[in-house]
Design a protein around this motif. Sequence first.
Motif, PDB file in Angstrom:
ATOM      1  N   LEU A 123      46.780  47.516  55.136  1.00  0.00           N
ATOM      2  CA  LEU A 123      46.106  46.220  55.016  1.00  0.00           C
ATOM      3  C   LEU A 123      44.703  46.262  55.621  1.00  0.00           C
ATOM      4  O   LEU A 123      43.759  45.692  55.068  1.00  0.00           O
ATOM      5  N   LEU A 124      44.575  46.931  56.760  1.00  0.00           N
ATOM      6  CA  LEU A 124      43.264  47.046  57.391  1.00  0.00           C
ATOM      7  C   LEU A 124      42.281  47.780  56.475  1.00  0.00           C
ATOM      8  O   LEU A 124      41.131  47.365  56.307  1.00  0.00           O
ATOM      9  N   VAL A 125      42.752  48.880  55.889  1.00  0.00           N
ATOM     10  CA  VAL A 125      41.878  49.701  55.032  1.00  0.00           C
ATOM     11  C   VAL A 125      41.493  48.956  53.768  1.00  0.00           C
ATOM     12  O   VAL A 125      40.306  48.822  53.436  1.00  0.00           O
ATOM     13  N   TRP A 126      42.500  48.434  53.051  1.00  0.00           N
ATOM     14  CA  TRP A 126      42.216  47.819  51.758  1.00  0.00           C
ATOM     15  C   TRP A 126      41.563  46.455  51.888  1.00  0.00           C
ATOM     16  O   TRP A 126      40.777  46.040  51.023  1.00  0.00           O
ATOM     17  N   GLY A 127      41.859  45.748  52.967  1.00  0.00           N
ATOM     18  CA  GLY A 127      41.156  44.492  53.202  1.00  0.00           C
ATOM     19  C   GLY A 127      39.666  44.733  53.361  1.00  0.00           C
ATOM     20  O   GLY A 127      38.833  44.033  52.762  1.00  0.00           O
ATOM     21  N   GLN A 128      39.330  45.748  54.164  1.00  0.00           N
ATOM     22  CA  GLN A 128      37.923  46.082  54.360  1.00  0.00           C
ATOM     23  C   GLN A 128      37.289  46.583  53.062  1.00  0.00           C
ATOM     24  O   GLN A 128      36.146  46.234  52.734  1.00  0.00           O
ATOM     25  N   ASN A 129      38.046  47.389  52.292  1.00  0.00           N
ATOM     26  CA  ASN A 129      37.515  47.929  51.033  1.00  0.00           C
ATOM     27  C   ASN A 129      37.126  46.830  50.047  1.00  0.00           C
ATOM     28  O   ASN A 129      36.050  46.864  49.448  1.00  0.00           O
ATOM     29  N   ILE A 130      38.016  45.851  49.876  1.00  0.00           N
ATOM     30  CA  ILE A 130      37.730  44.838  48.849  1.00  0.00           C
ATOM     31  C   ILE A 130      36.662  43.854  49.328  1.00  0.00           C
ATOM     32  O   ILE A 130      35.889  43.325  48.522  1.00  0.00           O
ATOM     33  N   ILE A 131      36.595  43.596  50.624  1.00  0.00           N
ATOM     34  CA  ILE A 131      35.543  42.716  51.142  1.00  0.00           C
ATOM     35  C   ILE A 131      34.179  43.368  50.928  1.00  0.00           C
ATOM     36  O   ILE A 131      33.226  42.731  50.439  1.00  0.00           O
ATOM     37  N   GLU A 132      34.080  44.644  51.282  1.00  0.00           N
ATOM     38  CA  GLU A 132      32.811  45.351  51.100  1.00  0.00           C
ATOM     39  C   GLU A 132      32.487  45.508  49.613  1.00  0.00           C
ATOM     40  O   GLU A 132      31.325  45.370  49.205  1.00  0.00           O
ATOM     41  N   GLY A 133      33.523  45.818  48.804  1.00  0.00           N
ATOM     42  CA  GLY A 133      33.304  46.017  47.375  1.00  0.00           C
ATOM     43  C   GLY A 133      32.835  44.758  46.680  1.00  0.00           C
ATOM     44  O   GLY A 133      31.898  44.789  45.868  1.00  0.00           O
ATOM     45  N   GLU A 134      33.488  43.617  46.982  1.00  0.00           N
ATOM     46  CA  GLU A 134      33.105  42.350  46.351  1.00  0.00           C
ATOM     47  C   GLU A 134      31.708  41.928  46.797  1.00  0.00           C
ATOM     48  O   GLU A 134      30.896  41.448  45.983  1.00  0.00           O
ATOM     49  N   THR A 135      31.413  42.118  48.066  1.00  0.00           N
ATOM     50  CA  THR A 135      30.077  41.767  48.572  1.00  0.00           C
ATOM     51  C   THR A 135      28.995  42.581  47.859  1.00  0.00           C
ATOM     52  O   THR A 135      27.949  42.040  47.450  1.00  0.00           O
ATOM     53  N   GLU A 136      29.245  43.880  47.684  1.00  0.00           N
ATOM     54  CA  GLU A 136      28.260  44.745  47.026  1.00  0.00           C
ATOM     55  C   GLU A 136      28.116  44.419  45.547  1.00  0.00           C
ATOM     56  O   GLU A 136      27.002  44.391  45.004  1.00  0.00           O
ATOM     57  N   ARG A 137      29.232  44.143  44.855  1.00  0.00           N
ATOM     58  CA  ARG A 137      29.170  43.834  43.420  1.00  0.00           C
ATOM     59  C   ARG A 137      28.397  42.546  43.171  1.00  0.00           C
ATOM     60  O   ARG A 137      27.570  42.466  42.236  1.00  0.00           O
ATOM     61  N   VAL A 138      28.657  41.537  44.006  1.00  0.00           N
ATOM     62  CA  VAL A 138      27.929  40.272  43.868  1.00  0.00           C
ATOM     63  C   VAL A 138      26.444  40.473  44.184  1.00  0.00           C
ATOM     64  O   VAL A 138      25.560  39.896  43.529  1.00  0.00           O
ATOM     65  N   ARG A 139      26.149  41.302  45.172  1.00  0.00           N
ATOM     66  CA  ARG A 139      24.748  41.587  45.523  1.00  0.00           C
ATOM     67  C   ARG A 139      24.002  42.224  44.348  1.00  0.00           C
ATOM     68  O   ARG A 139      22.801  41.988  44.146  1.00  0.00           O
ATOM     69  N   LEU A 140      24.744  43.006  43.540  1.00  0.00           N
ATOM     70  CA  LEU A 140      24.142  43.666  42.385  1.00  0.00           C
ATOM     71  C   LEU A 140      24.030  42.746  41.180  1.00  0.00           C
ATOM     72  O   LEU A 140      23.588  43.169  40.104  1.00  0.00           O
ATOM     73  N   GLY A 141      24.461  41.495  41.350  1.00  0.00           N
ATOM     74  CA  GLY A 141      24.285  40.527  40.271  1.00  0.00           C
ATOM     75  C   GLY A 141      25.559  40.099  39.584  1.00  0.00           C
ATOM     76  O   GLY A 141      25.522  39.303  38.631  1.00  0.00           O
ATOM     77  N   GLY A 142      26.693  40.568  40.021  1.00  0.00           N
ATOM     78  CA  GLY A 142      27.958  40.191  39.407  1.00  0.00           C
ATOM     79  C   GLY A 142      28.400  38.790  39.802  1.00  0.00           C
ATOM     80  O   GLY A 142      28.023  38.275  40.857  1.00  0.00           O
TER      81      GLY A 142
END
Length: 252
Positions: A123-142
């Motif tokens: 949970l610690l690993v995947w929680g951090q992964n999806i938070i960082e992933g979603e933040t980066e995707r939205v930053r790129l315009g998603g």
Amino acid sequence: MPYRRLPNTDQARLRALQNAMQRASEADFTEQVLTYKTINEAQRFLLIFENQVQQYHQNFQSKVSANKRYKHIVNNARMYISHFIQVLNLAVIRGDIKKEQKELYKLDVHNHILPDLSTEEDLLVWGQNIIEGETERVRLGGFPIYNPTISKVKVHYDIFKEHQVTQKMHKRTTSRTYEDLGTLREQADAIILDIWNQVEKYYANCLPYERLRNCQNYGVIYYYRPGEKRLSFETDLQLKRQLAQQTKLDLE
């Protein structure tokens, strides 16, 4: 005589010490069953042991209560992380999100299987992964994913992380007091054994049942062996008659 056995629980140890100290305080100065050294040592130790037992039980109950809340928090975190990944996979299947963008979340782009979320470490690993992933995707315009939003996931993820630290503190505190209690148990057993030895020695010349009752009054715990005849007042009466008869024969 039945055999004796030392207490095997903290409450039984406390009762044995408390009983002995109570009897010692009530004893007439002409009937000193225990030495003053033993009484003083037992009294000082009893206060320490009582406090440590109470402290351990308080810590243990706090850990149990915290653990109930913690399980609910872990389940919430797992549910939100799992749900978010499922919504992300559905968006990829519909074509709303390019499958290559799953790499931002460290997810396999070739399948839509949920990662293992069975442990807290997962949970610690995947929680951090999806938070960082979603933040980066939205930053790129998603467009951000909704229901649940990543902010909602992050709230439950952060609560989970915070309480995980607290839960570890509860475990460490309880373990430490339990270890300290283990050392005190050894001291308690040694003091109780010393008390019981003195008590049995003091009443060694009494008749069996009288000796048993006197020793029990000082907290000595006895157990009968299978098939062993139980001592009673009649046991002492019968023995007295036998002794009187033997004395009469000796005089004749």
